[in-house]
Design an enzyme around this catalytic site. Structure first.
Site, PDB file in Angstrom:
ATOM      1  N   SER A 252      52.636 -89.186   4.926  1.00  0.00           N
ATOM      2  CA  SER A 252      51.195 -88.786   5.100  1.00  0.00           C
ATOM      3  C   SER A 252      50.818 -87.356   4.485  1.00  0.00           C
ATOM      4  CB  SER A 252      50.686 -88.737   6.580  1.00  0.00           C
ATOM      5  OG  SER A 252      49.507 -88.892   6.829  1.00  0.00           O
TER       6      SER A 252
ATOM      7  N   LYS B 177      53.038 -93.695   3.348  1.00  0.00           N
ATOM      8  CA  LYS B 177      51.775 -93.788   4.321  1.00  0.00           C
ATOM      9  C   LYS B 177      50.519 -93.036   3.747  1.00  0.00           C
ATOM     10  CE  LYS B 177      49.686 -93.436   8.487  1.00  0.00           C
ATOM     11  NZ  LYS B 177      48.314 -93.245   8.180  1.00  0.00           N
TER      12      LYS B 177
END
Length: 118
Positions: A15, A40
């Site tokens: 992320s 991600k």
């Protein structure tokens, strides 16, 4: 800034970590070391519905400045290695940088090896 930067990533990097590593890399500010990151790259919103179920909606995705889609593919390091080298671990615990090859890092960040996306 002229000081070289190295970012260590691995499969646990996801992320926002991937966004930062990708941005520093694509802007020729850092060399990425380690192994492929998690991948991600989606931002999702979860909405509760009246019947008790939920709706998950993808509202955005992460891409690097050069346009690389992070979702599913992650960030590929410039220099691969599966474990944090002992010399890097020692840097975390001290200020000794004598074992880091800064000339290699600087070379990887200079043209023609690195080009900032337009």
């Amino acid at each position: 800034p002229s000081d070289p930067v190295v970012v260590w990533i691995d499969g646990g990097s996801a992320s926002a970590t991937e966004v930062l590593a990708g941005a520093l890399h694509d802007n020729c500010r850092a060399v990425v070391m380690g192994s492929k990151s998690f991948g991600k790259g989606l931002i999702q919103a979860v909405y509760g519905l009246k019947n008790g179920s939920g709706l998950v909606l993808t509202v955005a995705k992460y891409v690097t400045p050069s346009g690389t889609d992070i979702q599913g593919s992650g960030i590929q390091p410039d220099i691969t290695g599966n474990a944090v080298p002992a010399n890097i671990l020692s840097l975390i615990m001290s200020t000794d940088t004598s074992k880091v090859d800064f000339n290699d890092v600087k070379e990887r960040l200079s043209e023609p090896m690195c080009k900032v996306p337009q």
